[in-house]
Design an enzyme around this catalytic site. Sequence first.
Site, PDB file in Angstrom:
ATOM      1  N   GLU A 124       0.824  -1.213   0.000  1.00  0.00           N
ATOM      2  CA  GLU A 124       0.000   0.000   0.000  1.00  0.00           C
ATOM      3  C   GLU A 124       0.860   1.265   0.000  1.00  0.00           C
ATOM      4  OE1 GLU A 124      -3.054   0.835   3.221  1.00  0.00           O
ATOM      5  OE2 GLU A 124      -4.312  -0.078   1.683  1.00  0.00           O
ATOM      6  N   LYS A 169     -13.867   1.290  -2.952  1.00  0.00           N
ATOM      7  CA  LYS A 169     -14.749   1.711  -1.853  1.00  0.00           C
ATOM      8  C   LYS A 169     -15.984   2.411  -2.423  1.00  0.00           C
ATOM      9  CE  LYS A 169     -11.830   2.575   2.216  1.00  0.00           C
ATOM     10  NZ  LYS A 169     -11.289   3.614   3.115  1.00  0.00           N
ATOM     11  N   HIS A 186       7.566 -27.202   0.984  1.00  0.00           N
ATOM     12  CA  HIS A 186       6.843 -28.356   0.415  1.00  0.00           C
ATOM     13  C   HIS A 186       5.693 -27.894  -0.457  1.00  0.00           C
ATOM     14  CE1 HIS A 186       9.138 -31.010   3.117  1.00  0.00           C
ATOM     15  NE2 HIS A 186       9.074 -29.969   3.927  1.00  0.00           N
TER      16      HIS A 186
END
Length: 463
Positions: free
Chosen positions: A290, A433, A319
């Site tokens: 950000e 938003k 793994h």
Amino acid sequence: MNTLRFDFTNVLADAVGPKHGLTEAELAAITGPSRQALARVQARRDADLRWLDLPYQADVLSAIESFAASVRGRFDNVVVCGIGGSALGTIALHAALNAPTHDLAPTGGIPRLFVLDNVDPDWIADVLGRLDPARTLVNVISKSGGTAETMSQFLIFRDRLVKALGEEAHREHLVVTTDEHKGVLREIVEREGYASFVVPDGVGGRFSVLSPVGLLPAALVGIDVRELLAGAAYMDQRCRVEAFDENPAQVHAAVQYLMQTAKQKPIAVTFAYSHRLRLAADWYAQLLAESIGKRADRDGNDVFAGPTPVRAVGVTDQHSQVQLYVEGPFDKWFTLLSVERPERTLEIPHAFADLEGVAYLGGRDMGELFHAERDGTRIALTEAGRPNATLSLERVDAHGLGQLIQMLEVSVAIMGEHYGVDAFDQPGVEAGKIAAYALMGRAGYEERRAAIEAASGRAPRVV
Ligand SMILES: O=P(O)(O)OC[C@H]1O[C@H](O)[C@H](O)[C@@H](O)[C@@H]1O
């Protein structure tokens, strides 16, 4: 002393080759700009980078400790309603400093902690159903005081507390952390009379873990917040040093910047060789993404900057991801988070003495295996020409976490100077938003949505 160290030997050319490693010339060329970047960051301490001084907020620390002491033993559950920078720091501190003992059940007066940084009803409803309102304290955290996710959770938990405890009593089960003056949440605090703490001006969400945003939940679950700030203050002093090689934030920022620009490695993998530090990698992912992930530079030119953070856990992801890391594209560099001395020992028992394929483990400590696997990964990455640095602490404690947080925050601020972007805003989150608020029918947002569509010339279908 539990001193944080940043070892970047294996990102140097003579470790991984000049094509992928930093040369002496590249490092020499960046020390000047790094010192200037540091000076610009430090010059803004008391202007808009007030998060730099969070380690020294003695009065806030005392208020947090007093509040936590005043409610000690009264609650079995602490619920944090918050998201992004209002949640990730707390999640990281909890995982590092007390989750192993307290995730399962409240013990010794220390409550369980639930950090609800999502609005998935399957999760929220499940947590809601498990909690006894009479033994639950809800900490609602939002710097802006209006984030839809957090406000919806607040409304749900407030309703549950009022119905269970009554209008008056519910107030003792809610504490709010938000802006001192601005935002809907501050208005509600004044109207309802909730206990509250302040997210100070000049402290962005992703830089706020050492403010009441992270300190209050941490103190409520028994984390030594005084030691946390002491570690951050110790590191702050180290990060003021002008000498490049003696300032871990300068070196860390330079390596990140050069790995992406000089070495074409846009992916930054944080490989936490510590189960307790694994969620510190999530906190750092927001801080890095950000802060540096920006379309425009400070002059308004399109640069589309920013490394891509990837979180991996050692040994687990040996793994699952190391195949890609050792043989895949040369587009990544790695930072191993390492703990030199685990707190616990765990001996591997002797058995099947005739079967060498398992007998060799007998009598060794699990920590030895953990370190051998970590070193094995480092060797494999280096031999494959994959640059890898190590951020190490002697042990996981509050002082060490404070050092890690402060160093990475200062490093990201310096990175912003190297990349030429504003590391402290987040314009890119607004469009999402606005679209969500428009879809939820929030007043004024349909118009803002329409303006974005008109400007972009695209009206994306909402599928
Ligand atoms: O603390 P709040 O104001 O509720 O914001 C919560 C989060 O919202 C946005 O996603 C911002 O990009 C984050 O930086 C911030 O931490």
